[in-house]
Write a protein that holds these residues in place. Structure first.
Motif: not given
Length: 212
Positions: A174, A182-185, A177-179, A190, A187
């Motif tokens: 996850s 920008g996939d927000p999963t 994919e964010w880096y 967090e 979060r």
């Protein structure tokens, strides 16, 4: 003596590919049995909605999980008694040699953010290397840098045999994919992320090479 905790570490991305990012994550838990139950619950419900065959809990991985299963697992992880740390390496298209010394440097870069707070650790690493010589190099390097007051046990395991490594696989996936896009999963967890380190590979390598 401080509490002994269990930790699972895994990565996402490829060191030798000409990609922009490589990510490692570690999930730390004082009671790993609760984590096994979490994964089993997600696996139990993985096929019910679409009436598909349920996956064995040992088969759950970020790369083969649906978005629904990914979100379900991370949502439940957000309520578990765990602490998460991640390391994102800016590769900028560089190939990084996939050798024990480099891998150990990355593990140390990640674990240094938590090893003073939790120096007594039973650490499970995803089986990145299979050669006894390579494994010994990784272990020796990590032990060399570990705090003197701490107690460390290291095992190299297949992820299906370690629920903590399975969870680290989902966290690393996850984060990657964010880096990457920008996939927000990520979060969803967090509140469990104590530290998310981002740095360039040359700086990381220089720190741990000079520390030898």
């Amino acid at each position: 003596m401080s509490q002994i905790v269990h930790a699972g570490l895994d990565e996402s991305g490829a060191l030798t590919a000409t990609t922009s990012w490589f990510v490692m994550a570690v999930v730390v838990a004082p009671r790993p049995k609760e984590i096994k139950n979490l994964i089993q619950r997600v696996a139990l419900h993985s096929g019910t909605r679409l009436k598909r065959e349920r996956k064995a809990h040992s088969e759950l991985k970020w790369r083969n999980a649906s978005q629904r299963v990914r979100r379900s697992l991370l949502s439940q992880l957000a309520f578990a008694d765990v602490t998460i740390y991640s390391l994102a390496v800016r590769k900028q298209g560089r190939r990084i040699a996939d050798i024990p010394e480099n891998y150990a440097a990355l593990v140390c870069e990640l674990l240094q953010v938590c090893w003073r707070e939790t120096p007594n650790v039973v650490l499970s690493l995803d089986r990145h290397f299979t050669s006894p010589t390579q494994i010994a190099t990784v272990n020796t390097t990590i032990h060399r840098h570990w705090p003197a007051q701490g107690v460390l046990s290291i095992s190299h395991v297949d992820s299906e045999h370690s629920p903590l490594v399975q969870l680290a696989d989902f966290v690393a996936g996850s984060a990657y994919e964010w880096y990457k896009s920008g996939d927000p999963t990520i979060r969803l967890i967090e509140s469990k992320v104590r530290a998310a380190v981002v740095d360039d590979w040359p700086q990381i390598k220089a720190r741990w090479t000079h520390a030898e």
